[in-house]
Write an enzyme that holds these catalytic residues in place. Structure first.
Site, mmCIF file in Angstrom:
data_model
loop_
_atom_site.group_PDB
_atom_site.id
_atom_site.type_symbol
_atom_site.label_atom_id
_atom_site.label_comp_id
_atom_site.label_asym_id
_atom_site.label_seq_id
_atom_site.Cartn_x
_atom_site.Cartn_y
_atom_site.Cartn_z
ATOM 1 N N HIS A 168 1.076 -1.192 0.102
ATOM 2 C CA HIS A 168 0.281 0.029 -0.393
ATOM 3 C C HIS A 168 0.998 1.637 0.173
ATOM 4 O O HIS A 168 2.252 0.954 0.448
ATOM 5 C CB HIS A 168 -0.923 -0.084 1.628
ATOM 6 C CG HIS A 168 -2.100 -1.113 1.066
ATOM 7 N ND1 HIS A 168 -2.483 -2.100 2.230
ATOM 8 C CD2 HIS A 168 -2.848 -0.853 0.229
ATOM 9 C CE1 HIS A 168 -3.375 -2.043 1.820
ATOM 10 N NE2 HIS A 168 -4.216 -2.239 0.569
ATOM 11 N N CYS A 255 -3.212 0.588 9.583
ATOM 12 C CA CYS A 255 -4.001 -0.511 9.656
ATOM 13 C C CYS A 255 -5.607 -0.578 10.046
ATOM 14 O O CYS A 255 -6.082 -1.161 10.162
ATOM 15 C CB CYS A 255 -3.605 -1.223 8.822
ATOM 16 S SG CYS A 255 -1.931 -1.637 7.494
#
Length: 263
Positions: A168, A255
């Site tokens: 990511h 996250c």
């Protein structure tokens, strides 16, 4: 007060027993559930110590990666956008999150295009723009749909490229304040942060790039002393939290929560 670093609320989800089946780019061993739960409790405590209201959702055994709630939504002051994760096994996680967002927000919209994929881990919100990294989990159609959805709220989206081999965009960067970004050199070298102050991660500590600025402190993974010292030396209050088990599943500080101030 900066809307991109100061929040009244966070949503987290307890790690599921199925976490050992979670996705990972490289298999460096199965996470230890008990240790992950202990780290997760420390994380929630750190958020609460800043004065935030933390909503703890129950574990979802059907979704091994569901502890990583950030990928399910983008939370902005004006409303929330429910994402459409690029990993097929994670598509149901966004639907599970949607009702919790609707309970807190007046405006909740969704990424719905059948060809659109986008995950929150690829989205970095600053005071001036929303940076979205195209990656294996976020495609051009997803970015285009997000751009259309947030435009009425006054937000501008800028597409950038996630480095090859990086899961990511925010695996390699994080926002420390309105003008300061912590970044790996491989990402900052692309020029995507032109106009911002950049603190480069020391070589060998790239895994420390994913932190979160949450109110008066920066939460970062433990075990990266040179990065810790660089952040503290720039004037930030640092709080270290164990992240060894989440790291086995490519997970970091951002996250594990959705951070927002709902209207």
């Amino acid at each position: 007060m900066s809307f991109s670093t100061h929040f009244t609320h966070a949503i987290t989800r307890r790690p599921a027993a199925s976490i050992t089946l979670g996705l990972r780019a490289v298999d460096i061993g199965a996470p230890d559930l008990a240790l992950m739960q202990a780290h997760h409790a420390d994380y929630i405590a750190a958020l609460r110590e800043t004065g935030a209201t933390v909503v703890e959702l129950a574990a979802l055994d059907a979704y091994p990666d569901s502890v990583f709630v950030e990928d399910t939504a983008l939370c902005l002051p004006q409303g929330a956008v429910v994402m459409r994760p690029g990993a097929p096994s994670r598509l149901g996680e966004a639907a599970e999150m949607a009702p919790h967002l609707r309970a807190l927000y007046g405006h909740v919209v969704e990424i719905t295009g059948p060809d659109s994929f986008i995950e929150g881990g690829d989205i970095l919100v600053t005071e001036r723009e929303i940076l979205v990294g195209r990656s294996a989990r976020t495609n051009a159609a997803g970015i285009a749909e997000l751009t259309r959805l947030v435009a009425p709220w006054g937000h501008t989206v800028r597409e950038v490229i996630t480095p090859p081999g990086v899961l990511h965009f925010k695996t390699d960067c994080s926002l420390l304040d309105a003008e300061t970004i912590l970044s790996t050199r491989r990402l900052s070298a692309s020029g995507c942060f032109a106009g911002y102050r950049v603190i480069d991660i020391p070589d060998g500590e790239e895994a420390a790039a994913n932190t979160i600025r949450f109110n008066d402190r920066v939460l970062m993974p433990a075990g990266f002393p040179r990065t810790r010292d660089a952040i503290a030396g720039a004037g930030f209050t640092v709080h270290e939290i164990g992240n060894s088990e989440c790291a086995k599943l490519d997970g970091g500080m951002s996250c594990l929560s959705l951070r927002f101030t709902p209207r």
